[in-house]
Design an enzyme around this catalytic site. Structure first.
Site, PDB file in Angstrom:
ATOM      1  N   CYS A   1       0.876  -1.181   0.000  1.00 30.93           N
ATOM      2  CA  CYS A   1       0.000   0.000   0.000  1.00 30.93           C
ATOM      3  C   CYS A   1       0.913   1.231   0.000  1.00 30.93           C
ATOM      4  CB  CYS A   1      -0.899  -0.009   1.233  1.00 30.93           C
ATOM      5  SG  CYS A   1       0.044   0.055   2.764  1.00 30.93           S
TER       6      CYS A   1
ATOM      7  N   GLU B   1      -0.037   0.689  15.650  1.00 28.63           N
ATOM      8  CA  GLU B   1      -0.631   1.971  15.259  1.00 28.63           C
ATOM      9  C   GLU B   1      -1.446   2.566  16.410  1.00 28.63           C
ATOM     10  OE1 GLU B   1      -3.174   2.024  11.701  1.00 28.63           O
ATOM     11  OE2 GLU B   1      -4.310   3.600  12.717  1.00 28.63           O
TER      12      GLU B   1
HETATM   13  S1  SF4 Z   1      -3.094   3.391   6.635  1.00 31.60           S
HETATM   14 FE1  SF4 Z   1      -2.048   1.434   6.739  1.00 31.60          FE
HETATM   15  S2  SF4 Z   1      -2.980   0.250   5.043  1.00 31.60           S
HETATM   16 FE2  SF4 Z   1      -3.464   2.415   4.670  1.00 31.60          FE
HETATM   17  S3  SF4 Z   1      -1.859   3.205   3.329  1.00 31.60           S
HETATM   18 FE3  SF4 Z   1      -1.240   3.609   5.451  1.00 31.60          FE
HETATM   19  S4  SF4 Z   1       0.011   1.864   6.050  1.00 31.60           S
HETATM   20 FE4  SF4 Z   1      -1.137   1.264   4.237  1.00 31.60          FE
END
Ligand code: SF4
Length: 292
Positions: free
Chosen positions: A12, A129
């Site tokens: 991603c 996170e």
């Molecule tokens: S929030 Fe998480 S899944 Fe979305 S772009 Fe960022 S790292 Fe990737």
């Protein structure tokens, strides 16, 4: 045998940013003669981490005391502010690979804490996170992490103006169930509850593309680390659909059954932490074996 790649697969944008941050750090480290570290594992892919260690000399550390100071790269999940300060105070230079979406959540909770709002974070309390977002408002008492609708804490004050956001990779269904339950409880008081859309669309787009692929392929190959929750979810989605599916983390795991069953069309997808070179290695191996 036809091989069709999913329209959305692999790194991603956040993971790509963090990986590029490490590559930049390696170059800078060579110029400055400094060691390069990542704070925690950069991504959930053991083969990629092994390459970083062996070919680039990048070591994973969790605290500044674990090594001599150097360049420390923050992964896409981010880190709590106190951790960032600890690394700086111990002489490290920080290279920030935190995903923009996680940075946004950190900025939002800081803003809401300044306004004195009660803050709910829907997410897994053990996830990196969630630690990073909580760490943006360390010491602020009005913040709660909720992982399931039935685990809403009794200590919530429903008379306070409140806001809810979620871990970027949280399940949309679970988030909806949590905030709906909170809305019910807040409806008994005059206080407002603001709902923030903070789920990252990249996981959803990847899953939608896989549904499309499953409709046209005879079998699916899911590529990614076994510890990656995102990759496992893709595998489970296909399994639930009834389409034959294999989950491999490296080319040595390619099952010969996959070939002996001679599917006409094999669909390929990969988790958000799967590097492109691994996907290409596996496709090359598939083509070689199917030509035998
Ligand atoms: S929030 Fe998480 S899944 Fe979305 S772009 Fe960022 S790292 Fe990737």
């Amino acid at each position: 045998m036809n091989i069709i790649r999913s329209e959305v697969m692999g790194f991603c944008s956040g993971v790509r940013t963090a990986v590029n941050a490490v590559y930049d750090a390696v170059e800078l480290g060579k110029k400055l003669g400094m060691p390069v570290y990542t704070i925690g594992p950069l991504i959930h892919n053991e083969m990629f981490l092994e390459k970083l260690r062996v070919e680039m000399g990048v070591r994973e550390i969790r605290s500044p005391e674990e090594a001599s100071p150097g360049l420390a790269v923050i992964r896409a999940h981010g880190i709590p502010e106190s951790e960032r300060v600890a690394f700086l105070e111990n002489g490290y230079q920080i290279i920030d690979g935190t995903c923009q979406r996680v940075l946004r959540s950190q900025q939002l909770v800081r803003k809401y804490a300044t306004e004195g709002k009660q803050i709910f974070i829907a997410g897994n309390p053990e996830h990196g996170e969630v630690h990073a977002v909580l760490g943006a408002v360390e010491g602020y008492p009005l913040v709660f992490v909720i992982d399931e609708p039935e685990n809403i804490p009794d200590t919530i004050d429903y008379s306070l103006s409140s806001v809810i956001l979620s871990q970027t990779t949280f399940s949309l269904d679970r988030y909806t169930n949590i905030y709906k339950k909170l809305i019910e409880r807040f409806s008994e008081t005059a206080a407002d509850l603001e709902i923030i859309d903070s789920i990252c669309p990249s996981t959803l787009n990847q899953q939608k593309a896989l549904t499309k692929l499953t409709a046209v392929a005879d079998a699916i190959l899911v590529i990614g680390g076994k510890q990656s929750a995102n990759t496992r979810r893709l595998f489970e989605m296909v399994k639930e659909s009834g389409t034959p599916v294999w989950y491999v983390s490296g080319e040595e795991e390619l099952d010969s059954k996959l070939l002996t069953l001679t599917f006409d069309t094999i669909g390929i997808t990969a988790g958000a932490s799967t590097p492109e070179w691994l996907v290409e290695d596996i496709i090359r191996k598939l083509r070689l074996l199917s030509d035998l």
